[in-house]
Enzyme design. Sequence first.
Site, PDB file in Angstrom:
ATOM      1  N   ASP A 284      35.050  30.733  43.143  1.00  0.00           N
ATOM      2  CA  ASP A 284      35.722  31.811  42.413  1.00  0.00           C
ATOM      3  C   ASP A 284      34.702  32.859  41.992  1.00  0.00           C
ATOM      4  OD1 ASP A 284      37.601  33.279  41.040  1.00  0.00           O
ATOM      5  OD2 ASP A 284      37.661  31.947  39.304  1.00  0.00           O
ATOM      6  N   GLU A 317      36.893  41.504  37.528  1.00  0.00           N
ATOM      7  CA  GLU A 317      38.195  40.835  37.597  1.00  0.00           C
ATOM      8  C   GLU A 317      38.315  39.806  36.498  1.00  0.00           C
ATOM      9  OE1 GLU A 317      40.980  37.539  39.037  1.00  0.00           O
ATOM     10  OE2 GLU A 317      38.897  37.508  38.343  1.00  0.00           O
TER      11      GLU A 317
END
Length: 477
Positions: A284, A317
């Site tokens: 991630d 993000e």
Amino acid sequence: MPALSPNACRSALAGLVLLAGAATSHADVGLPATGAPTDPFRHVQALQDIATANGGNRAAGTAGYDRSVDYVAERLRTAGYAVRLEEFAFPLFEERTPPSLVLDPEAPDAFAAPREALRTLAHSGSGALTAPVQAVDLGLSEGPLQASTSGCESEDFAGFTPGHIALVRRGTCPFQTKAERAQAAGAVALIIMNQGTGDQTGTFGGRLERPAAIPVLGVSTELGRRVAETARDPARSRVRLKVEAETGTRSTRNVLAERGEMKGPFIVVGAHLDSVSEGPGMNDNASGSAAVLEAALRLAGEPASGTPIRFAFWGAEERGLVGSRHHLDALPEEERRRIRFYINLDMVGSVNFGRFVQLSQTERTAETAGIIQAFTDYFETRNLPVEERVRNQRGFGSDDAAFAAKNIPTLGLFTGAGNAKSEEHAARFGGQAGQPYDPCYHKACDTAENINRDVLGQMTDALTHVLRGARTIMPDR
């Protein structure tokens, strides 16, 4: 990926299709096998090296993220792309020390809450204080709990004593609303216990929309009940808590590169390049960045015919989709309307993986139907199970949520986050039931060793294949 964070949104995707340990599909598309120059894992390893050399993470606003931008931009430029770095500011929130919570701190049997049972909400205020705790419309009962409106209305704080710590339940309204109601009532801190319904029982992360003047902690349902018991006894209702964090703003950048003339309709393909501050972020989301970068490099050597493509590597993000939102807000309306659809890659190398094609909308659109079918056909013809799913859009989601909010059709590739695989899905698709798709989700152990190279290769090959054929499967307008 926020409050629920990208974390919780991705965790809501339990029960998607899985097939652990399947062979790679490189040979199926005539590409070199794993380890060759077109292996996307080489980019994961490069980003791991960057994180290792820069404090162990690649969070937005850090040297590790800046070096990640340099790496991606250099590879794209070398391949012949004109690269644009899009700068923007984002709100900074960083904890200097973990939060602490002690019940009845002056008593011989004072209870110090376990670190794993509490978490500071992003944009919480800082402070070290001791004060009585007061429950606010908790609605706790012996039977099954119902959805909570605790702290959502001003009336909930009727009779609240200024100078106390407020205890509310999560649910119904945004964390920001609860924080503002508590501050207005004179609370010196706010504890939000998990709602206690369904899977909302454990410790949770979250994000306030704006910085709070008071500390705001999220705690598990179990710890919340213990705090509520403390509040019932006036003689032992005092609580000591501490939050030490830094707030402010920093600048960071998106990386953008384009294939073909961008005068007409075009596709955007993106992945977030930043990690959380807790670790290097290899699944991630170095995995998604590696897949998008490798697809762009493969296509760079081919004629730029068909629908133009904008490749995007988003910053911040993990701070609330700031980079993708900035990009869309900065686009002229005419250009934004020419985006046919957006393809998002967020976590495509999970070790206990599934293969998911997911939408942000509840239904297919004319723009996405052909692309979804192309991905499905690609996997099925290679005997690789795949499932189409709709993302649960509670909270912020991933960068596809930013596009969906602008009414742009979206879809994404995904292989699973921190939620556990069910027995049914393990029996059907392989892998280990009861174990997370990614056991290192948002942890320091999300290193290059946390990547399933086979599934990363499969997702990259599928993306490359579908982008090659985008011209023939997109509908006319």
